[in-house]
Structure formats: structure tokens, C-alpha cells
Design a protein around this motif. Structure first.
Motif, short mmCIF file in Angstrom:
data_model
loop_
_atom_site.label_atom_id
_atom_site.label_comp_id
_atom_site.label_asym_id
_atom_site.label_seq_id
_atom_site.Cartn_x
_atom_site.Cartn_y
_atom_site.Cartn_z
N TRP A 151 -6.70 -0.78 4.64
CA TRP A 151 -6.71 0.20 5.71
C TRP A 151 -5.88 1.43 5.36
CZ3 TRP A 151 -2.85 1.89 9.23
CH2 TRP A 151 -3.35 2.65 10.30
N MET A 152 -4.77 1.23 4.64
CA MET A 152 -3.94 2.37 4.24
C MET A 152 -4.46 3.08 2.99
SD MET A 152 0.06 1.58 4.99
CE MET A 152 0.40 3.29 4.56
N LEU A 153 -5.19 2.37 2.17
CA LEU A 153 -5.65 2.96 0.91
C LEU A 153 -7.04 3.60 1.00
CD1 LEU A 153 -4.53 0.24 -1.68
CD2 LEU A 153 -3.28 2.28 -0.91
N HIS A 154 -7.80 3.27 2.03
CA HIS A 154 -9.19 3.72 2.07
C HIS A 154 -9.29 5.17 2.51
CE1 HIS A 154 -9.17 3.58 6.46
NE2 HIS A 154 -10.38 4.12 6.44
N ALA B 199 0.83 -1.21 0.00
CA ALA B 199 0.00 0.00 0.00
C ALA B 199 0.86 1.26 0.00
CB ALA B 199 -0.92 -0.01 1.23
N LEU B 200 1.95 1.24 0.75
CA LEU B 200 2.84 2.41 0.78
C LEU B 200 3.45 2.65 -0.60
CD1 LEU B 200 4.21 4.61 2.42
CD2 LEU B 200 6.00 2.96 3.02
N ALA B 201 3.82 1.57 -1.30
CA ALA B 201 4.38 1.73 -2.64
C ALA B 201 3.35 2.34 -3.59
CB ALA B 201 4.83 0.36 -3.16
N LEU B 202 2.10 1.92 -3.49
CA LEU B 202 1.06 2.51 -4.34
C LEU B 202 0.84 3.98 -4.00
CD1 LEU B 202 -1.55 -0.40 -4.37
CD2 LEU B 202 -0.07 0.31 -6.24
N LEU B 203 0.89 4.31 -2.71
CA LEU B 203 0.71 5.71 -2.31
C LEU B 203 1.85 6.59 -2.82
CD1 LEU B 203 -0.57 5.28 1.36
CD2 LEU B 203 -1.85 6.17 -0.58
N PHE C 179 -8.76 3.05 -6.66
CA PHE C 179 -7.45 2.94 -6.01
C PHE C 179 -7.38 1.70 -5.13
CE2 PHE C 179 -4.14 4.75 -3.04
CZ PHE C 179 -3.11 4.68 -3.97
N ILE C 180 -8.46 1.40 -4.43
CA ILE C 180 -8.51 0.18 -3.63
C ILE C 180 -8.54 -1.05 -4.52
CG2 ILE C 180 -9.88 -1.10 -1.92
CD1 ILE C 180 -10.80 1.52 -0.79
N TYR D 149 1.21 6.67 -6.89
CA TYR D 149 -0.04 7.22 -7.41
C TYR D 149 -0.73 8.17 -6.43
CZ TYR D 149 0.58 3.26 -10.53
OH TYR D 149 1.09 2.35 -11.42
N GLY D 150 -0.13 8.43 -5.29
CA GLY D 150 -0.78 9.30 -4.32
C GLY D 150 -0.96 10.72 -4.78
N GLY D 151 -0.18 11.18 -5.73
CA GLY D 151 -0.30 12.55 -6.22
C GLY D 151 -1.51 12.79 -7.09
N PHE D 152 -2.12 11.72 -7.62
CA PHE D 152 -3.32 11.85 -8.45
C PHE D 152 -4.54 11.87 -7.51
CE2 PHE D 152 -0.04 9.73 -10.90
CZ PHE D 152 -0.01 10.49 -12.05
#
Length: 316
Positions: free
Chosen positions: A241-244, A147-151, A166-167, A154-157
Motif C-alpha cells: 500500500w505504501m509502495l504502490h 516500506a518507509l525504509a525502502l522509500l 520497486f514493489i 530508494y525513493g529518490g530514484f
């Protein structure tokens, strides 16, 4: 001759039968005592039942807590469906969202995982083995790390970050290896190459071979992977839990909230709801005789094929 004495018939018979009777008596005495194999089997049953009780009793107690009026008073306080009604009123949106995420995850893993599993099973190169190891990497890593890698990427979008998609992406990253491995295991075990070569010699195109030969033979692995993807997607908590966000709260995240902020009866009733959703999938996996890797289905397919082969007859 008179100097040679003949052996007595009774004495000779007793000398022959006497050694035979003694072991029979010893065997009769030992029959009443349990053997070491019996003690070993009894010990295995005892340990198995003890482990089952260790795992099942907490689940039963949690279910009973969600059906009792007061958890601290126990069943004597009475049974009620009030807590289930409150959970459904407050968190029914999380239930439908979890089903929506699981359905979209399953669709994407089917469209990508089935062809990928087929290609990895047909290819014997070192590159394919490296790709397979990279696909399995999200299973080895903790869900929080994925989840941290995805954030980070892609967290800037903002629109994408706040959406349900995203989930879904996170669930696809986590569940795709189970679909790929299940399909690859079945495709590698069945003789697809020979069947495809025969169909190609008759003029069938690749699309026709894939639809009429590959997919029917890979069906056990596809079913195994699909059930694994659904159960894992519905129950995934760490990554979700981290992506929601407050608007994209799935069933496991809502379960954590109920245990953290509300009374235990509400959390236990939420557990019952979660149990009702996941148990049919687990029962379906057992009923269909499939597992998360497709090995059991592949074994059944091979055994059925071996039984269907005609037995060779000897020619005179």
C-alpha cells in the motif's frame, strides 16, 4: 483332631468371593456416567467448533454478499454473477499484476534464499547466526516500517520508484526469510555433510554436489518456502500500500479500494476473486504436508529415512 473344627467349605468360598463381587457392582454403576476425560474432550470439541464458526461464518457471509443481487435483502433477492463480472472488468489488471509480482518475487527468493539457507545451515559460527537474525528482522518489523525504509533509501530514484520492480523488492525483503528458514531447517536436519564428503571423495565438484545432493535433499524445504512466498506475496497489503502507484495497484490494494469507494457487493465479489487465487496454494501446502518453516517436511523426511534403514539382526 476332634478339638479343632474344620472351616466350612461354603463359608470359606463366600469369604473369598464376596470382596470380588462388590467392586464389580460399583464398576457397573459408574460405567453409565461420563468420565472427566469425556467431559474434557467434549469441551475441547465445543471450543474448537466455536472458533471455527467464528472464523468461517464471516467468510461465508462475505462470499454470499458477492453473489446476491442486494446484500441488504439477502439471498431472497436472488443470486447473480454480475458483481464478479464487474470486478473482473475493472480490476483484472490488478490480478495479473499480483501474479507477475509473485512470480518475480519467487524467482528472486529461489535464486538467493536457497543458497543462503544452505550456507546458514552448514555454518556454525556466530557470524552466521547474526546474519540469520538480520534476515528475519523484516518479519518482526511492521510492513509500513519496511516500506518507509525502502522509500527513504530508494525513493529518490524516480524511474525505479514508479516501476513494478520497486514493489518486487519490497516483497523480496518481506518473504526472503521464509525461504531461507525453510531451506535451512531441512538442510540442518538431513546428513548432507556426510553425503557431500562421500561425493567429494569420489571426485565430484562443488557444483555437482550442490545439484545432485543438496537440492534433492532440500526439496521439501524449497517447496515449503516457495508456497509460503507465493501466498504471502499475493496477499501482502501493508507494505504494498505504501509502495504502490496508480499504475502498480496489486490485488490487496484493489480490494481496499473496492471496500472504501464502492458498494459492498463489489467488495465481496473482489473477496471471492482473492479467495479463488489463494485457496489452491493453501490446499497445495496441506496436500504436500509442508509449512512455512519446513519443519513438518523435515520430520517426514527423517521418518521415511528411519523406516528405510534395515533392522539389525542378532548374530548367533
Amino acid at each position: 483332631m476332634s478339638g479343632v473344627s474344620k472351616p466350612d467349605d461354603k463359608t470359606s468360598m463366600n469369604s473369598i468371593t464376596a470382596p470380588v463381587k462388590q467392586p464389580a457392582k460399583t464398576h457397573t454403576r459408574r460405567r453409565g456416567l461420563p468420565t472427566s476425560r469425556t467431559w474434557l474432550a467434549a469441551g475441547q470439541w465445543f471450543v474448537t467448533l466455536l472458533l471455527c464458526a467464528f472464523l468461517i461464518v464471516p467468510v461465508v457471509m462475505s462470499i454470499m454478499a458477492g453473489l446476491t443481487v442486494n446484500y441488504f435483502k439477502g439471498v431472497s433477492s436472488g443470486l447473480t454473477l454480475r458483481w464478479l463480472g464487474e470486478v473482473w472488468t475493472q480490476y483484472h489488471s490488478s490480478v495479473f499484476l499480483s501474479l507477475e509480482v509473485a512470480a518475480m518475487t519467487l524467482l528472486i527468493t529461489l535464486l538467493t534464499g536457497v543458497p543462503a539457507g544452505y550456507v546458514l545451515a552448514r555454518s556454525k559460527t556466530r557470524l552466521s547466526r547474526i546474519i540469520e537474525e538480520f534476515l528475519v528482522l523484516p518479519i518482526a518489523l511492521p510492513g509500513l516500517a519496511s516500506a518507509l525504509a525502502l522509500l527513504v533509501v530508494y525513493g529518490g530514484f524516480t524511474m525505479f520508484r514508479m516501476s513494478v520492480a520497486f514493489i518486487v523488492v519490497g516483497h523480496v525483503v518481506f518473504t526472503l526469510p521464509f525461504m531461507v528458514r525453510a531451506v535451512a531447517a531441512v538442510c540442518a536436519s538431513s546428513d548432507l555433510r556426510t553425503l557431500e564428503e562421500g561425493a567429494a571423495s569420489l571426485g565430484a565438484s562443488f557444483f555437482q554436489r550442490f545439484v545432485t545432493i543438496v537440492l534433492p535433499n532440500a526439496r521439501p524445504g524449497i517447496v515449503a518456502g516457495a508456497l509460503a512466498v507465493l501466498t504471502l506475496s499475493i496477499g501482502e497489503f501493508n507494505l504494498t500500500w505504501m509502495l504502490h502507484t496508480p499504475d502498480t495497484k496489486t490485488l490487496p490494494v484493489g480490494l481496499a479500494d473496492t471496500y472504501a469507494s464502492l458498494r459492498i457487493e463489489i467488495g465481496s465479489a473482489y473477496t471471492i476473486l482473492f479467495f479463488i487465487m489463494t485457496m489452491p496454494l493453501l490446499v497445495a501446502m496441506q496436500w504436500l504436508g509442508v509449512d512455512a518453516t519446513g519443519q513438518r517436511s523435515a520430520g517426514k523426511q527423517r521418518s521415511a529415512a528411519s523406516r528405510s534403514k534395515p533392522t539389525p539382526t542378532s548374530t548367533p
